[in-house]
Design an enzyme around this catalytic site. Structure first.
Site, PDB file in Angstrom:
ATOM      1  N   LYS A   1       1.001 -17.217 -10.636  1.00 17.63           N
ATOM      2  CA  LYS A   1       1.770 -16.843  -9.430  1.00 17.63           C
ATOM      3  C   LYS A   1       1.510 -17.843  -8.293  1.00 17.63           C
ATOM      4  O   LYS A   1       2.416 -18.156  -7.515  1.00 17.63           O
ATOM      5  CB  LYS A   1       1.426 -15.404  -9.013  1.00 17.63           C
ATOM      6  CG  LYS A   1       2.343 -14.855  -7.951  1.00 17.63           C
ATOM      7  CD  LYS A   1       2.769 -13.418  -8.152  1.00 17.63           C
ATOM      8  CE  LYS A   1       3.956 -13.063  -7.280  1.00 17.63           C
ATOM      9  NZ  LYS A   1       3.662 -12.177  -6.163  1.00 17.63           N
TER      10      LYS A   1
ATOM     11  N   SER B   1       7.824 -14.928   1.420  1.00 16.99           N
ATOM     12  CA  SER B   1       6.910 -14.192   2.309  1.00 16.99           C
ATOM     13  C   SER B   1       6.325 -15.132   3.372  1.00 16.99           C
ATOM     14  O   SER B   1       6.081 -14.720   4.506  1.00 16.99           O
ATOM     15  CB  SER B   1       5.803 -13.526   1.501  1.00 16.99           C
ATOM     16  OG  SER B   1       5.148 -14.473   0.700  1.00 16.99           O
TER      17      SER B   1
ATOM     18  N   GLY C   1       0.839  -1.213   0.000  1.00 13.71           N
ATOM     19  CA  GLY C   1       0.000   0.000   0.000  1.00 13.71           C
ATOM     20  C   GLY C   1       0.866   1.252   0.000  1.00 13.71           C
ATOM     21  O   GLY C   1       0.616   2.210  -0.740  1.00 13.71           O
TER      22      GLY C   1
HETATM   23  N1  LIG Z   1       5.184  -6.995   0.192  1.00 15.02           N
HETATM   24  C1  LIG Z   1       5.473  -7.429  -1.004  1.00 15.02           C
HETATM   25  O1  LIG Z   1       6.607  -7.280  -1.488  1.00 15.02           O
HETATM   26  C2  LIG Z   1       4.427  -8.106  -1.834  1.00 15.02           C
HETATM   27  C3  LIG Z   1       3.171  -8.388  -1.339  1.00 15.02           C
HETATM   28  N2  LIG Z   1       2.217  -8.978  -2.146  1.00 15.02           N
HETATM   29  C4  LIG Z   1       0.876  -9.259  -1.649  1.00 15.02           C
HETATM   30  O2  LIG Z   1       0.201  -8.053  -1.338  1.00 15.02           O
HETATM   31  C5  LIG Z   1      -0.719  -8.269  -0.255  1.00 15.02           C
HETATM   32  C6  LIG Z   1      -0.413  -7.250   0.842  1.00 15.02           C
HETATM   33  O3  LIG Z   1       0.882  -7.558   1.335  1.00 15.02           O
HETATM   34  P1  LIG Z   1       1.760  -6.544   2.205  1.00 15.02           P
HETATM   35  O4  LIG Z   1       1.559  -5.155   1.751  1.00 15.02           O
HETATM   36  O5  LIG Z   1       3.141  -7.112   2.207  1.00 15.02           O
HETATM   37  O6  LIG Z   1       1.099  -6.759   3.635  1.00 15.02           O
HETATM   38  P2  LIG Z   1       1.297  -5.886   4.969  1.00 15.02           P
HETATM   39  O7  LIG Z   1       0.966  -6.794   6.093  1.00 15.02           O
HETATM   40  O8  LIG Z   1       2.613  -5.202   4.932  1.00 15.02           O
HETATM   41  O9  LIG Z   1       0.188  -4.763   4.841  1.00 15.02           O
HETATM   42  C7  LIG Z   1      -1.176  -4.964   4.943  1.00 15.02           C
HETATM   43  C8  LIG Z   1      -1.763  -3.662   5.470  1.00 15.02           C
HETATM   44  O10 LIG Z   1      -3.179  -3.697   5.362  1.00 15.02           O
HETATM   45  C9  LIG Z   1      -3.684  -3.002   6.485  1.00 15.02           C
HETATM   46  N3  LIG Z   1      -5.090  -3.329   6.662  1.00 15.02           N
HETATM   47  C10 LIG Z   1      -5.634  -4.512   6.992  1.00 15.02           C
HETATM   48  N4  LIG Z   1      -6.973  -4.425   7.036  1.00 15.02           N
HETATM   49  C11 LIG Z   1      -7.279  -3.154   6.722  1.00 15.02           C
HETATM   50  C12 LIG Z   1      -8.495  -2.442   6.608  1.00 15.02           C
HETATM   51  N5  LIG Z   1      -9.674  -3.031   6.813  1.00 15.02           N
HETATM   52  N6  LIG Z   1      -8.451  -1.133   6.262  1.00 15.02           N
HETATM   53  C13 LIG Z   1      -7.271  -0.513   6.045  1.00 15.02           C
HETATM   54  N7  LIG Z   1      -6.086  -1.147   6.148  1.00 15.02           N
HETATM   55  C14 LIG Z   1      -6.087  -2.447   6.477  1.00 15.02           C
HETATM   56  C15 LIG Z   1      -2.783  -3.430   7.627  1.00 15.02           C
HETATM   57  O11 LIG Z   1      -2.936  -2.512   8.699  1.00 15.02           O
HETATM   58  P3  LIG Z   1      -2.088  -2.633  10.066  1.00 15.02           P
HETATM   59  O12 LIG Z   1      -0.758  -1.977   9.756  1.00 15.02           O
HETATM   60  O13 LIG Z   1      -2.883  -1.827  10.992  1.00 15.02           O
HETATM   61  O14 LIG Z   1      -1.981  -4.078  10.381  1.00 15.02           O
HETATM   62  C16 LIG Z   1      -1.434  -3.377   6.945  1.00 15.02           C
HETATM   63  O15 LIG Z   1      -0.866  -2.098   7.051  1.00 15.02           O
HETATM   64  C17 LIG Z   1      -0.498  -9.728   0.182  1.00 15.02           C
HETATM   65  O16 LIG Z   1      -1.445 -10.548  -0.430  1.00 15.02           O
HETATM   66  C18 LIG Z   1       0.887 -10.056  -0.345  1.00 15.02           C
HETATM   67  O17 LIG Z   1       1.074 -11.418  -0.613  1.00 15.02           O
HETATM   68  C19 LIG Z   1       2.482  -9.300  -3.458  1.00 15.02           C
HETATM   69  C20 LIG Z   1       3.716  -9.046  -3.984  1.00 15.02           C
HETATM   70  C21 LIG Z   1       4.794  -8.460  -3.227  1.00 15.02           C
HETATM   71  C1  LIG Z   2       8.359 -15.270  -5.714  1.00 14.45           C
HETATM   72  C2  LIG Z   2       8.491 -15.340  -4.217  1.00 14.45           C
HETATM   73  C3  LIG Z   2       8.581 -16.770  -3.778  1.00 14.45           C
HETATM   74  C4  LIG Z   2       9.773 -14.603  -3.901  1.00 14.45           C
HETATM   75  O1  LIG Z   2      10.184 -14.756  -2.593  1.00 14.45           O
HETATM   76  C5  LIG Z   2       7.287 -14.676  -3.572  1.00 14.45           C
HETATM   77  O2  LIG Z   2       6.453 -14.132  -4.261  1.00 14.45           O
HETATM   78  C6  LIG Z   2       7.018 -14.721  -2.118  1.00 14.45           C
HETATM   79  O3  LIG Z   2       7.957 -14.815  -1.341  1.00 14.45           O
HETATM   80  O4  LIG Z   2       5.832 -14.678  -1.756  1.00 14.45           O
END
Ligand SMILES: NC(=O)C1=CN([C@@H]2O[C@H](COP(=O)(O)OP(=O)(O)OC[C@H]3O[C@@H](n4cnc5c(N)ncnc54)[C@H](OP(=O)(O)O)[C@@H]3O)[C@@H](O)[C@H]2O)C=CC1
Ligand SMILES: CC(C)(CO)C(=O)C(=O)O
Length: 287
Positions: free
Chosen positions: A173, A240, A13
């Site tokens: 994915k 992850s 985000g």
């Molecule tokens: N991080 C990465 O590099 C990647 C992530 N993804 C995918 O993206 C998705 C998100 O991952 P990621 O960003 O890492 O997760 P995080 O845990 O870092 O972030 C999720 C955020 O959502 C917030 N949240 C949860 N519920 C609500 C709500 N109802 N309203 C507003 N905010 C809310 C949480 O708040 P709070 O801080 O209060 O807990 C938290 O800040 C996952 O499915 C992940 O697999 C995909 C590719 C790469």
């Molecule tokens: C591709 C990979 C496995 C890279 O770490 C990934 O997307 C994850 O960790 O969720």
């Protein structure tokens, strides 16, 4: 002006808030905690990439503002998304979660789009994000989808808009994540180990073959060589799911592995290896 409302101020985000802000969009972020809102108002959002550091002001609330137009981008994990399913805004909604359970639930809802993100991001506290790896952002636009010309076109500077069924994009994915994430989380090893150890690679191959029994049409899109290549390209990364286990958080198994087990069950195709991985990892947060 192009408007985007990003819901969820975690790693992705905050990364997307930065991406859209630097491209001149009208960005509004919705976070869950008042404490994070106050910090962002006071300090702005700081983006780190290598030696680059940029700080920008952010418009942020803890509730979805009324009368926002444009795109709504959901950036929380699947488990936190589920309670919002019954209260989604009418406008175009974009989902960037890993896994496929959100697609299974929302595929017949109007104005829902699905993307996969290959960038890496790590939240450093409430107001800072580290961009850990570059990659593609692929957005699926189904062939028979009514034209959403404007909104999709305006995303072209950031997303690769592909004419592909969303299910196929997300499954691509899911296959990679199902092969790599559970094994690395259980073995407690970085991704590269799965191609550096003969036995670990055999185990990953068995998981892959089981996935292909359930999803035979995906074999040409994601051959085993592609999974090996991801292990090599991300050799020193902890997946992850491994990071979730290290930090005692619930993993994303329910949206990555479970939907494949379900697809197998529906078609009477056994998935004992996936089932075992699912049970072992689930047991870790049942203690
Ligand atoms: N991080 C990465 O590099 C990647 C992530 N993804 C995918 O993206 C998705 C998100 O991952 P990621 O960003 O890492 O997760 P995080 O845990 O870092 O972030 C999720 C955020 O959502 C917030 N949240 C949860 N519920 C609500 C709500 N109802 N309203 C507003 N905010 C809310 C949480 O708040 P709070 O801080 O209060 O807990 C938290 O800040 C996952 O499915 C992940 O697999 C995909 C590719 C790469
Ligand atoms: C591709 C990979 C496995 C890279 O770490 C990934 O997307 C994850 O960790 O969720």
């Amino acid at each position: 002006m192009r408007q985007v409302t990003i819901i969820g101020g975690g790693s992705l985000g905050l990364l997307f808030t930065h991406f859209f802000t630097e491209r001149g969009w009208d960005v509004h972020l919705v976070v869950r905690r008042e404490e994070q809102r106050e910090s962002l108002i006071k300090e702005g959002l700081t983006y780190h990439r290598g030696g680059e550091v940029q700080t920008n002001a952010v418009s942020v609330t803890t509730a979805l503002p009324k009368n926002r137009e444009g795109l709504f981008l959901y950036a929380m994990k699947y488990d936190d998304l589920v309670p919002l399913f019954n209260n989604l805004p009418q406008g175009p909604k974009l989902f960037i979660q890993n896994g496929i359970a959100h697609y299974d639930a929302l595929q017949n809802e109007p104005n829902c789009f699905f993307a996969t993100v290959e960038h890496g991001a790590k939240r450093l506290g409430d107001v800072q994000v580290l961009h850990t790896g570059e990659g593609r952002i692929r957005l699926a636009r189904a062939k028979d989808e009514p034209k959403q010309g404007d909104i999709l076109q305006s995303l072209e500077e950031l997303f690769i808009i592909e004419t592909i069924e969303p299910e196929q994009l997300l499954l691509g994915k899911v296959i990679i994540n199902s092969c790599i994430n559970p094994l690395t989380a259980l073995l407690r090893v970085p991704n590269g180990h799965l191609v550096e150890s003969i036995s670990a690679e055999r185990a990953m191959r068995e998981v892959y073959d089981e996935l292909m029994n359930v999803l035979p049409s995906m074999k040409k899109h994601v051959p085993f060589e592609r999974v090996r290549a991801v292990c090599q390209q991300t050799a020193t990364n902890d997946s992850s799911m491994f990071v979730d286990v290290q930090q005692g958080r619930k993993t994303e198994l329910d949206t990555i592995v479970r939907p494949i087990i379900e697809r197998g069950r529906l078609n009477q195709i056994p998935t004992p290896r996936l089932h075992m991985l699912y049970q072992l990892l689930t047991s870790l947060h049942e203690r």
